[in-house]
Design a protein around this motif. Sequence first.
Motif, PDB file in Angstrom:
ATOM      1  N   ALA A  42       0.817  -1.212   0.000  1.00 33.86           N
ATOM      2  CA  ALA A  42       0.000   0.000   0.000  1.00 33.86           C
ATOM      3  C   ALA A  42       0.851   1.264   0.000  1.00 33.86           C
ATOM      4  CB  ALA A  42      -0.928   0.017   1.221  1.00 33.86           C
ATOM      5  N   LEU A  43       2.119   1.144   0.408  1.00 33.88           N
ATOM      6  CA  LEU A  43       2.963   2.327   0.499  1.00 33.88           C
ATOM      7  C   LEU A  43       3.179   3.027  -0.841  1.00 33.88           C
ATOM      8  CD1 LEU A  43       5.661   1.206   3.110  1.00 33.88           C
ATOM      9  CD2 LEU A  43       3.790   2.835   3.430  1.00 33.88           C
ATOM     10  N   PRO A  44       3.507   2.301  -1.944  1.00 30.87           N
ATOM     11  CA  PRO A  44       3.665   2.993  -3.225  1.00 30.87           C
ATOM     12  C   PRO A  44       2.424   3.754  -3.638  1.00 30.87           C
ATOM     13  CG  PRO A  44       4.570   0.786  -3.347  1.00 30.87           C
ATOM     14  CD  PRO A  44       3.813   0.862  -2.059  1.00 30.87           C
ATOM     15  N   ALA A  45       1.249   3.193  -3.363  1.00 29.09           N
ATOM     16  CA  ALA A  45       0.000   3.864  -3.711  1.00 29.09           C
ATOM     17  C   ALA A  45      -0.159   5.159  -2.923  1.00 29.09           C
ATOM     18  CB  ALA A  45      -1.182   2.934  -3.442  1.00 29.09           C
ATOM     19  N   VAL A  46       0.254   5.131  -1.677  1.00 32.21           N
ATOM     20  CA  VAL A  46       0.185   6.329  -0.841  1.00 32.21           C
ATOM     21  C   VAL A  46       1.091   7.414  -1.404  1.00 32.21           C
ATOM     22  CG1 VAL A  46       0.724   7.285   1.433  1.00 32.21           C
ATOM     23  CG2 VAL A  46      -0.446   5.081   1.248  1.00 32.21           C
ATOM     24  N   TYR A  47       2.315   7.028  -1.803  1.00 31.34           N
ATOM     25  CA  TYR A  47       3.259   8.010  -2.323  1.00 31.34           C
ATOM     26  C   TYR A  47       2.819   8.564  -3.672  1.00 31.34           C
ATOM     27  CZ  TYR A  47       6.567   6.682   1.321  1.00 31.34           C
ATOM     28  OH  TYR A  47       7.166   6.459   2.516  1.00 31.34           O
ATOM     29  N   ARG A  48       2.060   7.743  -4.435  1.00 31.24           N
ATOM     30  CA  ARG A  48       1.597   8.222  -5.739  1.00 31.24           C
ATOM     31  C   ARG A  48       0.413   9.166  -5.604  1.00 31.24           C
ATOM     32  NH1 ARG A  48       2.625   2.807  -7.480  1.00 31.24           N
ATOM     33  NH2 ARG A  48       0.434   2.299  -7.152  1.00 31.24           N
ATOM     34  N   SER A  49      -0.319   9.087  -4.525  1.00 27.05           N
ATOM     35  CA  SER A  49      -1.510   9.910  -4.354  1.00 27.05           C
ATOM     36  C   SER A  49      -1.134  11.316  -3.894  1.00 27.05           C
ATOM     37  CB  SER A  49      -2.457   9.278  -3.333  1.00 27.05           C
ATOM     38  OG  SER A  49      -1.911   9.355  -2.032  1.00 27.05           O
ATOM     39  N   THR A  50      -1.967  12.265  -4.279  1.00 27.76           N
ATOM     40  CA  THR A  50      -1.733  13.652  -3.868  1.00 27.76           C
ATOM     41  C   THR A  50      -1.819  13.798  -2.358  1.00 27.76           C
ATOM     42  OG1 THR A  50      -2.626  14.484  -5.957  1.00 27.76           O
ATOM     43  CG2 THR A  50      -2.564  16.016  -4.102  1.00 27.76           C
ATOM     44  N   VAL A  51      -2.821  13.150  -1.766  1.00 26.25           N
ATOM     45  CA  VAL A  51      -2.992  13.231  -0.313  1.00 26.25           C
ATOM     46  C   VAL A  51      -1.780  12.641   0.407  1.00 26.25           C
ATOM     47  CG1 VAL A  51      -4.378  12.455   1.641  1.00 26.25           C
ATOM     48  CG2 VAL A  51      -5.498  13.168  -0.477  1.00 26.25           C
ATOM     49  N   GLY A  52      -1.277  11.512  -0.103  1.00 26.96           N
ATOM     50  CA  GLY A  52      -0.120  10.871   0.522  1.00 26.96           C
ATOM     51  C   GLY A  52       1.110  11.746   0.464  1.00 26.96           C
ATOM     52  N   ARG A  53       1.335  12.379  -0.688  1.00 24.99           N
ATOM     53  CA  ARG A  53       2.512  13.233  -0.824  1.00 24.99           C
ATOM     54  C   ARG A  53       2.393  14.497   0.023  1.00 24.99           C
ATOM     55  NH1 ARG A  53       3.066  13.222  -7.253  1.00 24.99           N
ATOM     56  NH2 ARG A  53       0.845  12.788  -7.033  1.00 24.99           N
ATOM     57  N   LYS A  54       1.167  15.011   0.158  1.00 25.17           N
ATOM     58  CA  LYS A  54       0.963  16.165   1.036  1.00 25.17           C
ATOM     59  C   LYS A  54       1.227  15.778   2.488  1.00 25.17           C
ATOM     60  CE  LYS A  54      -2.299  18.923  -1.687  1.00 25.17           C
ATOM     61  NZ  LYS A  54      -3.668  19.505  -1.724  1.00 25.17           N
ATOM     62  N   ALA A  55       0.836  14.563   2.849  1.00 27.68           N
ATOM     63  CA  ALA A  55       1.096  14.089   4.214  1.00 27.68           C
ATOM     64  C   ALA A  55       2.597  13.944   4.459  1.00 27.68           C
ATOM     65  CB  ALA A  55       0.389  12.761   4.446  1.00 27.68           C
ATOM     66  N   THR A 113       7.015  17.013  -6.891  1.00 28.24           N
ATOM     67  CA  THR A 113       6.025  16.160  -7.562  1.00 28.24           C
ATOM     68  C   THR A 113       4.621  16.734  -7.468  1.00 28.24           C
ATOM     69  OG1 THR A 113       5.832  14.809  -5.539  1.00 28.24           O
ATOM     70  CG2 THR A 113       7.367  14.055  -7.248  1.00 28.24           C
ATOM     71  N   LEU A 114       4.307  17.383  -6.344  1.00 29.03           N
ATOM     72  CA  LEU A 114       2.988  18.010  -6.223  1.00 29.03           C
ATOM     73  C   LEU A 114       2.854  19.190  -7.183  1.00 29.03           C
ATOM     74  CD1 LEU A 114       2.469  17.911  -2.356  1.00 29.03           C
ATOM     75  CD2 LEU A 114       1.046  16.773  -4.069  1.00 29.03           C
ATOM     76  N   ALA A 115       3.941  19.962  -7.326  1.00 30.64           N
ATOM     77  CA  ALA A 115       3.915  21.098  -8.255  1.00 30.64           C
ATOM     78  C   ALA A 115       3.741  20.620  -9.692  1.00 30.64           C
ATOM     79  CB  ALA A 115       5.197  21.913  -8.106  1.00 30.64           C
ATOM     80  N   ARG A 116       4.439  19.533 -10.051  1.00 30.89           N
ATOM     81  CA  ARG A 116       4.306  18.989 -11.402  1.00 30.89           C
ATOM     82  C   ARG A 116       2.898  18.450 -11.644  1.00 30.89           C
ATOM     83  NH1 ARG A 116       9.996  15.574 -11.967  1.00 30.89           N
ATOM     84  NH2 ARG A 116      11.363  17.390 -12.262  1.00 30.89           N
ATOM     85  N   ALA A 117       2.341  17.790 -10.638  1.00 27.66           N
ATOM     86  CA  ALA A 117       0.985  17.252 -10.768  1.00 27.66           C
ATOM     87  C   ALA A 117      -0.027  18.377 -10.948  1.00 27.66           C
ATOM     88  CB  ALA A 117       0.642  16.415  -9.539  1.00 27.66           C
ATOM     89  N   ALA A 118       0.181  19.489 -10.238  1.00 27.75           N
ATOM     90  CA  ALA A 118      -0.724  20.627 -10.359  1.00 27.75           C
ATOM     91  C   ALA A 118      -0.651  21.236 -11.754  1.00 27.75           C
ATOM     92  CB  ALA A 118      -0.378  21.676  -9.303  1.00 27.75           C
ATOM     93  N   ARG A 119       0.558  21.303 -12.321  1.00 21.67           N
ATOM     94  CA  ARG A 119       0.698  21.851 -13.677  1.00 21.67           C
ATOM     95  C   ARG A 119       0.061  20.932 -14.715  1.00 21.67           C
ATOM     96  NH1 ARG A 119       5.928  23.474 -11.908  1.00 21.67           N
ATOM     97  NH2 ARG A 119       6.850  21.600 -12.829  1.00 21.67           N
ATOM     98  N   ARG A 120       0.225  19.613 -14.523  1.00 23.54           N
ATOM     99  CA  ARG A 120      -0.390  18.673 -15.474  1.00 23.54           C
ATOM    100  C   ARG A 120      -1.910  18.727 -15.402  1.00 23.54           C
ATOM    101  NH1 ARG A 120       3.799  15.097 -13.744  1.00 23.54           N
ATOM    102  NH2 ARG A 120       2.317  14.089 -12.331  1.00 23.54           N
ATOM    103  N   ALA A 121      -2.435  18.949 -14.211  1.00 25.16           N
ATOM    104  CA  ALA A 121      -3.888  18.994 -14.044  1.00 25.16           C
ATOM    105  C   ALA A 121      -4.480  20.255 -14.652  1.00 25.16           C
ATOM    106  CB  ALA A 121      -4.248  18.924 -12.568  1.00 25.16           C
ATOM    107  N   ARG A 122      -3.665  21.318 -14.749  1.00 21.07           N
ATOM    108  CA  ARG A 122      -4.148  22.572 -15.316  1.00 21.07           C
ATOM    109  C   ARG A 122      -3.114  23.103 -16.290  1.00 21.07           C
ATOM    110  NH1 ARG A 122      -3.596  27.800 -13.896  1.00 21.07           N
ATOM    111  NH2 ARG A 122      -2.500  27.266 -11.969  1.00 21.07           N
ATOM    112  N   PRO A 123      -2.982  22.442 -17.475  1.00 23.47           N
ATOM    113  CA  PRO A 123      -1.947  22.851 -18.438  1.00 23.47           C
ATOM    114  C   PRO A 123      -2.173  24.229 -19.041  1.00 23.47           C
ATOM    115  CG  PRO A 123      -3.434  21.259 -19.424  1.00 23.47           C
ATOM    116  CD  PRO A 123      -3.804  21.337 -17.978  1.00 23.47           C
ATOM    117  N   VAL A 124      -3.434  24.677 -19.076  1.00 29.96           N
ATOM    118  CA  VAL A 124      -3.755  25.984 -19.636  1.00 29.96           C
ATOM    119  C   VAL A 124      -4.242  26.879 -18.517  1.00 29.96           C
ATOM    120  CG1 VAL A 124      -5.173  27.259 -21.284  1.00 29.96           C
ATOM    121  CG2 VAL A 124      -4.403  24.926 -21.825  1.00 29.96           C
ATOM    122  N   ARG A 125      -3.655  28.035 -18.401  1.00 28.10           N
ATOM    123  CA  ARG A 125      -4.039  28.947 -17.338  1.00 28.10           C
ATOM    124  C   ARG A 125      -5.441  29.490 -17.563  1.00 28.10           C
ATOM    125  NH1 ARG A 125       1.188  32.665 -15.717  1.00 28.10           N
ATOM    126  NH2 ARG A 125       2.588  30.928 -15.154  1.00 28.10           N
TER     127      ARG A 125
END
Length: 229
Positions: A4-17, A88-100
């Motif tokens: 379960a640990l890799p899944a936690v690290y891949r999730s946004t919530v896990g990385r924020k934690a 990784t969180l910053a990159r995920a945020a950019r991918r989620a919103r590629p166009v401003r």
Amino acid sequence: MVTALPAVYRSTVGRKAVMAVTGGILVLFLIAHAFGNLKVFLGPAEFDGYASWLRTIGEPALPRRWFLSLLEIGLTVSVVLHVWSAVTLARAARRARPVRYAVRRRSRAHGYAVHTMRYGGVVIALFLIWHLLDLTFGAVNPLGGNGTPYTAVVADFAPGRWYVTVFYVAAVVMVGLHLRHGIRSAFQTLGLASRRSYAAYDLLAAVVSIVLVAGFLAVPIAVTFGWVK
């Protein structure tokens, strides 16, 4: 559990934690480090004795400097995980919103906080490298590795090296701004802050940041102005 640990690290919530927990570890270290630095005002014997004590914690059960080495390893892991989660969180945020957004929805305060955390993190990383080379390894300290901890600090922030003090002040202020936003975000991420308690946690973040900044700046300023010799 392990799978379960890799899944936690891949999730946004896990990385924020991960970011919140490692940030908390680093804040506790900064508090202890600031108190230790202030011993310089008690004189060379007290400050050098404190520096020596750090290397003998755990003796005779542990060999000399083992505790300090384990602490340094733990802090290094915390820094690496903290930076990794931030990137990784910053990159995920950019991918989620590629166009401003056509309309700027974010508040100025939010944008300021984001830029403080992003660029402030780079400044802090550079400062940390310099600080280690200076007062830990003595590579860029005027005394090299030949001075005592007390004389190394005094030589480092001597009046003639005012530019070092200016750099130190700027970096520590950036650390304070980073801390204030980070502490507030950590309480939210860990689910400890609600609408009712947010103001209290915001005040706590501000107080902790101001106290730490004042504690870290007291030593270089005192040495630069000749109050500590």
